[in-house]
Design an enzyme around this catalytic site. Structure first.
Site, mmCIF file in Angstrom:
data_model
loop_
_atom_site.group_PDB
_atom_site.id
_atom_site.type_symbol
_atom_site.label_atom_id
_atom_site.label_comp_id
_atom_site.label_asym_id
_atom_site.label_seq_id
_atom_site.Cartn_x
_atom_site.Cartn_y
_atom_site.Cartn_z
ATOM 1 C CB SER A 12 -5.903 -16.111 3.038
ATOM 2 O OG SER A 12 -7.037 -16.792 3.523
ATOM 3 C CG MET A 89 -3.836 -28.131 8.824
ATOM 4 S SD MET A 89 -5.570 -27.659 8.871
ATOM 5 C CE MET A 89 -6.293 -29.215 8.362
ATOM 6 C CG HIS A 108 -14.774 -24.570 12.561
ATOM 7 N ND1 HIS A 108 -13.917 -25.622 12.315
ATOM 8 C CD2 HIS A 108 -16.004 -24.985 12.186
ATOM 9 C CE1 HIS A 108 -14.618 -26.628 11.812
ATOM 10 N NE2 HIS A 108 -15.887 -26.268 11.721
ATOM 11 C CD GLU A 147 -11.025 -33.328 23.512
ATOM 12 O OE1 GLU A 147 -11.071 -33.957 22.435
ATOM 13 O OE2 GLU A 147 -10.299 -33.672 24.464
HETATM 14 C C1 GRF Z 1 -9.908 -21.224 7.106
HETATM 15 O O1 GRF Z 1 -11.005 -21.626 6.369
HETATM 16 C C2 GRF Z 1 -10.170 -21.416 8.584
HETATM 17 O O2 GRF Z 1 -11.513 -21.311 8.925
HETATM 18 C C3 GRF Z 1 -9.686 -22.802 8.856
HETATM 19 O O3 GRF Z 1 -8.578 -22.976 8.006
HETATM 20 C C4 GRF Z 1 -8.695 -22.113 6.871
HETATM 21 C C5 GRF Z 1 -7.420 -21.341 6.780
HETATM 22 O O4 GRF Z 1 -7.311 -20.627 5.598
HETATM 23 N N1 GRF Z 1 -9.393 -23.012 10.254
HETATM 24 P P1 GRF Z 1 -6.088 -19.626 5.422
HETATM 25 O O5 GRF Z 1 -4.813 -20.441 5.621
HETATM 26 O O6 GRF Z 1 -6.224 -18.552 6.426
HETATM 27 O O7 GRF Z 1 -6.194 -19.135 4.016
#
Ligand code: GRF
Length: 197
Positions: A12, A89, A108, A147
């Site tokens: 998103s 991830m 983040h 990191e």
């Molecule tokens: C977001 O909350 C971002 O801060 C984190 O992962 C989430 C991704 O959400 N790193 P989306 O896939 O952009 O909906």
């Protein structure tokens, strides 16, 4: 500015950036979406938007080293200037990290340096914020290093926490500001208001 995305799930944030490019509020061009997850909504969004989408993982290409090379090739062959991690991830491999040093950005869902590091992702972050009794949370855009969540901070947006807020309430409030913060920060980079290290 040509943007390459790495995203594992919903995308998103990526969508909000693509929309800002289409609306002209962000002078940038999304050129490729790479996901380790072949079934991710992020790859569906790439297809819907007519942006090249690639499913690349260690499993798909063989091993971590080959994955690093495949991601580097996918980004450089399309002339990517800035790499955006939008809910990615995985750790970035050493070759991509070196080639795009200072040009890989992550978002983040908390006010780093608080509530960052290994294991601090998704709802874990928002639960920790609520359990700590914080009065505010927010989102952070930072430059990626080797990191988790430690590179230089470029921008933050804050949201207040109300008494009785659940982690889900906080997540929804933070995600809303994330969507604005990422494209605004990228435009500031285009305008030279924020310089990358
Ligand atoms: C977001 O909350 C971002 O801060 C984190 O992962 C989430 C991704 O959400 N790193 P989306 O896939 O952009 O909906």
């Amino acid at each position: 500015m040509k943007i390459g995305f790495l995203a594992s799930h919903g995308g998103s944030n990526m969508q909000a950036i693509i929309d800002a490019c289409k609306a002209g509020s962000l002078q940038a061009e999304p050129v490729v979406v790479i996901s380790n997850n072949g079934a991710s909504r992020a790859l569906e969004r790439a297809a819907e938007e007519g942006i090249a989408g690639l499913h690349l993982s260690a499993k798909v290409v063989g091993d971590e080293e080959k994955l690093d090379d495949a991601i580097l090739d996918a980004l450089t062959s399309r002339g990517v200037d800035v790499v955006v991690l939008a809910g990615y991830m995985r750790k970035i491999g050493p070759r991509v990290l070196e080639h795009f040093k200072g040009r890989i950005l992550n978002i983040h869902p908390a006010l780093l340096p608080k509530f960052g590091g290994q294991g601090m992702f998704g709802m874990n972050v928002h639960r920790a914020v609520v359990e700590a009794g914080e009065t505010e949370s927010g989102a952070t855009i930072h430059v990626v290093d080797a990191e988790y969540d430690t590179g230089p901070v470029l921008a933050q947006a804050r949201v207040p926490l109300e008494p009785g807020d659940t982690a889900e309430d906080v997540a929804a409030r933070v995600l809303k500001v994330e969507h604005q913060l990422f494209s605004e920060t990228l435009q500031k980079i285009v305008d030279g208001e924020i310089s990358l290290p």
